[in-house]
Scaffold this motif. Structure first.
Motif, PDB file in Angstrom:
ATOM      1  N   GLY A  33       5.552  14.345  -1.493  1.00 45.41           N
ATOM      2  CA  GLY A  33       6.095  13.586  -2.464  1.00 45.41           C
ATOM      3  C   GLY A  33       7.254  12.789  -1.901  1.00 45.41           C
ATOM      4  N   VAL A  34       7.741  11.169  -2.336  1.00 44.31           N
ATOM      5  CA  VAL A  34       8.494  11.130  -2.597  1.00 44.31           C
ATOM      6  C   VAL A  34       9.126  10.081  -3.443  1.00 44.31           C
ATOM      7  CG1 VAL A  34       7.685   8.884  -1.210  1.00 44.31           C
ATOM      8  CG2 VAL A  34       9.576   9.484  -0.105  1.00 44.31           C
ATOM      9  N   GLU A  35      10.260   9.954  -3.429  1.00 41.37           N
ATOM     10  CA  GLU A  35      10.898   8.655  -4.618  1.00 41.37           C
ATOM     11  C   GLU A  35      10.103   7.394  -4.632  1.00 41.37           C
ATOM     12  OE1 GLU A  35      12.524   9.564  -8.167  1.00 41.37           O
ATOM     13  OE2 GLU A  35      12.731  11.006  -7.647  1.00 41.37           O
ATOM     14  N   ARG A  36       9.962   6.828  -5.608  1.00 47.83           N
ATOM     15  CA  ARG A  36       9.280   5.411  -5.534  1.00 47.83           C
ATOM     16  C   ARG A  36      10.400   4.523  -5.048  1.00 47.83           C
ATOM     17  NH1 ARG A  36      10.069   0.629  -8.410  1.00 47.83           N
ATOM     18  NH2 ARG A  36       8.951  -0.730  -8.178  1.00 47.83           N
ATOM     19  N   ALA A  37      11.772   4.414  -5.013  1.00 47.96           N
ATOM     20  CA  ALA A  37      12.646   4.093  -4.597  1.00 47.96           C
ATOM     21  C   ALA A  37      12.810   3.831  -3.051  1.00 47.96           C
ATOM     22  CB  ALA A  37      14.007   3.765  -5.338  1.00 47.96           C
ATOM     23  N   GLU A  38      12.661   5.224  -2.690  1.00 49.68           N
ATOM     24  CA  GLU A  38      12.470   5.543  -1.120  1.00 49.68           C
ATOM     25  C   GLU A  38      11.526   4.631  -0.744  1.00 49.68           C
ATOM     26  OE1 GLU A  38      13.168   9.096   2.060  1.00 49.68           O
ATOM     27  OE2 GLU A  38      13.771   9.403  -0.136  1.00 49.68           O
ATOM     28  N   VAL A  39      10.664   4.705  -1.185  1.00 46.71           N
ATOM     29  CA  VAL A  39       9.147   4.288  -0.034  1.00 46.71           C
ATOM     30  C   VAL A  39       8.947   2.806  -0.283  1.00 46.71           C
ATOM     31  CG1 VAL A  39       6.453   3.147  -0.496  1.00 46.71           C
ATOM     32  CG2 VAL A  39       7.815   5.951  -1.690  1.00 46.71           C
ATOM     33  N   ILE A  40       9.737   2.524  -1.320  1.00 42.53           N
ATOM     34  CA  ILE A  40      10.271   0.628  -1.509  1.00 42.53           C
ATOM     35  C   ILE A  40      11.538   0.047  -0.311  1.00 42.53           C
ATOM     36  CG2 ILE A  40      11.330  -1.080  -2.699  1.00 42.53           C
ATOM     37  CD1 ILE A  40       7.829  -0.383  -4.279  1.00 42.53           C
ATOM     38  N   ARG A  41      12.932   0.946  -0.696  1.00 38.27           N
ATOM     39  CA  ARG A  41      13.201   0.668   0.288  1.00 38.27           C
ATOM     40  C   ARG A  41      12.565   0.167   1.884  1.00 38.27           C
ATOM     41  NH1 ARG A  41      15.671   2.887   3.740  1.00 38.27           N
ATOM     42  NH2 ARG A  41      14.205   5.588   3.691  1.00 38.27           N
ATOM     43  N   ALA A  42      12.061   1.421   2.530  1.00 41.39           N
ATOM     44  CA  ALA A  42      11.674   1.996   3.990  1.00 41.39           C
ATOM     45  C   ALA A  42      10.633   0.549   3.643  1.00 41.39           C
ATOM     46  CB  ALA A  42      11.554   3.606   3.603  1.00 41.39           C
ATOM     47  N   TYR A  43       9.889   0.646   3.043  1.00 45.58           N
ATOM     48  CA  TYR A  43       8.993  -0.801   3.444  1.00 45.58           C
ATOM     49  C   TYR A  43       9.918  -2.617   2.959  1.00 45.58           C
ATOM     50  CZ  TYR A  43       4.535  -3.823   2.680  1.00 45.58           C
ATOM     51  OH  TYR A  43       3.428  -4.551   2.581  1.00 45.58           O
ATOM     52  N   ARG A  44      10.602  -2.044   2.676  1.00 44.92           N
ATOM     53  CA  ARG A  44      11.345  -3.286   3.199  1.00 44.92           C
ATOM     54  C   ARG A  44      11.393  -3.671   4.300  1.00 44.92           C
ATOM     55  NH1 ARG A  44      13.867  -3.852  -3.300  1.00 44.92           N
ATOM     56  NH2 ARG A  44      11.825  -4.868  -4.331  1.00 44.92           N
TER      57      ARG A  44
END
Length: 92
Positions: A33-44
């Motif tokens: 599991g991973v924090e939503r903000a970490e996914v958004i940052r990495a995807y950007r």
């Protein structure tokens, strides 16, 4: 991990590091599991390197074939999620 990340030879070292970090976030989403903000940052960051939707789809497909993890599902869950939410991928 017994597979290679799909990378492109024309990327710079920093771009390879950023794309690899995105793949790592996707893996974490399935494994722990991973924090939503970490996914958004990495995807950007990933999108600054791979702005083309068709190239993104190609890389996502290559990564899923190699790892079994769907980048699309993790990104989608993060985009639809709420701040502070833990994003977890579902194994097939």
């Amino acid at each position: 991990m017994d597979y290679s990340y799909p990378l492109r030879i024309d990327w710079t070292t920093n771009e390879i590091i950023s794309v690899t970090a995105f793949y790592d976030v996707v893996e974490k989403g399935y494994e722990d599991g991973v924090e939503r903000a970490e996914v958004i940052r990495a995807y950007r960051e990933f999108k600054t390197i791979v702005p083309s939707k068709s190239e993104e789809k190609t890389l996502f497909k290559e990564f899923e074939q190699a790892s079994g993890y769907s980048s699309y599902q993790i990104v989608k869950a993060a985009q639809e999620g709420e701040d502070g939410q833990l994003i977890k991928g579902k194994q097939r």
